[in-house]
Design an enzyme around this catalytic site. Structure first.
Site, PDB file in Angstrom:
ATOM      1  N   VAL A  80     -25.672  24.900   6.700  1.00 48.73           N
ATOM      2  CA  VAL A  80     -25.127  23.768   7.461  1.00 48.73           C
ATOM      3  C   VAL A  80     -25.831  22.485   7.006  1.00 48.73           C
ATOM      4  CG1 VAL A  80     -24.608  25.241   9.443  1.00 48.73           C
ATOM      5  CG2 VAL A  80     -26.804  24.060   9.353  1.00 48.73           C
ATOM      6  N   CYS A  81     -25.295  21.346   7.471  1.00 46.94           N
ATOM      7  CA  CYS A  81     -25.888  20.058   7.129  1.00 46.94           C
ATOM      8  C   CYS A  81     -27.280  19.970   7.761  1.00 46.94           C
ATOM      9  CB  CYS A  81     -25.026  18.915   7.637  1.00 46.94           C
ATOM     10  SG  CYS A  81     -23.439  18.838   6.776  1.00 46.94           S
ATOM     11  N   PRO A  82     -28.264  19.344   7.130  1.00 47.44           N
ATOM     12  CA  PRO A  82     -28.142  18.628   5.841  1.00 47.44           C
ATOM     13  C   PRO A  82     -28.438  19.521   4.625  1.00 47.44           C
ATOM     14  CG  PRO A  82     -30.323  18.230   6.710  1.00 47.44           C
ATOM     15  CD  PRO A  82     -29.638  19.170   7.672  1.00 47.44           C
TER      16      PRO A  82
END
Lengths: 85, 266
Positions: A20-22
């Site tokens: 997932v981000c980042p």
């Protein structure tokens, strides 16, 4: 005659499914850093937000987005051409 | 070297910055920074440099922790009263980030040990609280061509400047001679608002990181003066003095001197 699509030579592929981000962008950015200018990176991912944020961030960093494509229910492919060190 | 998964997470907010990236973060991890003093400025400077992942932090201080330090020296704490400041700083910085190695030296910095102490480091940070040390560190850094990020604080005011020997000014271009002993009050006499040590220390740490990354413009030929009461940052130009006694064309100071002579310790 069918469509003639210009073949894009892929120099490097990364699979960042599950991230997932980042960290999606962190991984993609580190991959681009290790490539030469002019080379193309293929990114396989399954985090929808990153399918929008990676292309935007790559452009902000001076790289070229060649393609963003949803390939099935869960996954996207993004092609990035390195234009800048 | 490749990043571990922990490092990718720890430094992710750095790596995604265009000015840092993986390459910049590796420069930070390989950097060696020497901090003079583990007090008001040394604490925040070391804290942020440790968080950033500076691979080796050298720090010199001869003192133990006193209760009156804790209003501003945030690497130390109440349980550690009486402990050497360098020991406390090492514990704090290394527990914040295991990528960092802290090498503490329990000594007073002097003309006899300074060159040996700083020779293996890339950048020196001055967080000392007295003029003899400030001039000693300046002169040694000029002679050894070590970049120096100097900071000072008193009452509600702070100063920061970055000295790049051979490229810009040095501390003696700004103030050629030390003020006479007793003219300028010390923190002990005049007081200091603890939080401004954080502002000035964070500015110094930022200058260090910019130098390591080679990004932006350092505070070269410039003295930054922070006035906390008026919330004003003023940049004062400091041209390199061609006749500077230490960094000029014909220096008269070519050896480190006994800076403490006749100077009362504060």
């Amino acid at each position: 005659m069918g469509d003639v699509k210009p073949d894009i030579k892929i120099d490097k592929k990364i699979n960042i499914k599950g991230l997932v981000c980042p960290y999606t962008f962190v991984k993609a950015k580190l991959a681009v850093e290790d490539m030469e200018v002019g080379e193309t990176l293929e990114i396989l991912l399954d985090y929808e937000e990153a399918s929008r944020s990676i292309p935007k961030s790559m452009e902000d960093h001076g790289q070229k987005v060649l393609k963003v494509e949803k390939i099935n229910d869960t996954d996207w492919i993004i092609l990035i051409k390195k234009e800048k060190e | 070297m490749e990043f571990t998964e922990d490092q990718l997470q720890r430094y992710s907010r750095h790596i995604i910055l265009p000015e840092v990236g993986g390459k910049g973060q590796k420069k930070i991890l390989n950097a060696k920074v020497f901090i003079v003093g583990a007090g008001g400025l040394g604490c925040p400077v070391g804290y942020y440099l440790a968080a950033a992942g500076i691979g080796t932090i050298g720090i010199i201080d001869n003192d133990t922790i006193e209760l009156s330090n804790l209003q501003r020296q945030i690497a130390h704490n109440t349980e550690r009263l009486g402990m050497l400041k360098i020991e406390s700083a090492k514990k704090t910085f290394e527990s914040l980030n295991p990528d960092v190695k802290v090498i503490g030296t329990k000594e007073r910095i002097s003309k006899d040990n300074i060159k040996d102490l700083i020779k293996d480091y890339d950048i020196v940070v001055d967080g000392s609280d007295n003029f003899p040390t400030r001039y000693l560190v300046n002169d040694a850094c000029v002679m050894m061509k070590k970049p120096l990020v100097s900071g000072a604080i008193l009452k509600f005011e702070g100063q920061v400047t970055t000295i790049l020997p051979g490229e810009g000014h040095c501390y003696r271009c700004l103030f050629e001679e030390m003020p006479p002993a007793g003219l300028v009050p010390s923190c002990q006499e005049a007081g200091v608002l603890g939080a401004i040590t954080g502002v000035v220390g964070a500015l110094q740490a930022t200058e260090v990181l910019k130098l390591i990354l080679g990004k932006g413009e350092p505070l070269k030929n410039t003295l930054l003066i922070y006035d906390a009461l008026r919330v004003n940052f003023r940049r004062v130009k400091v041209p390199k003095n061609p006749d500077c006694p230490v960094c000029g064309a014909h220096p008269t100071i070519t050896e480190l001197q006994d800076y403490d002579a006749g100077y009362c310790r504060i």
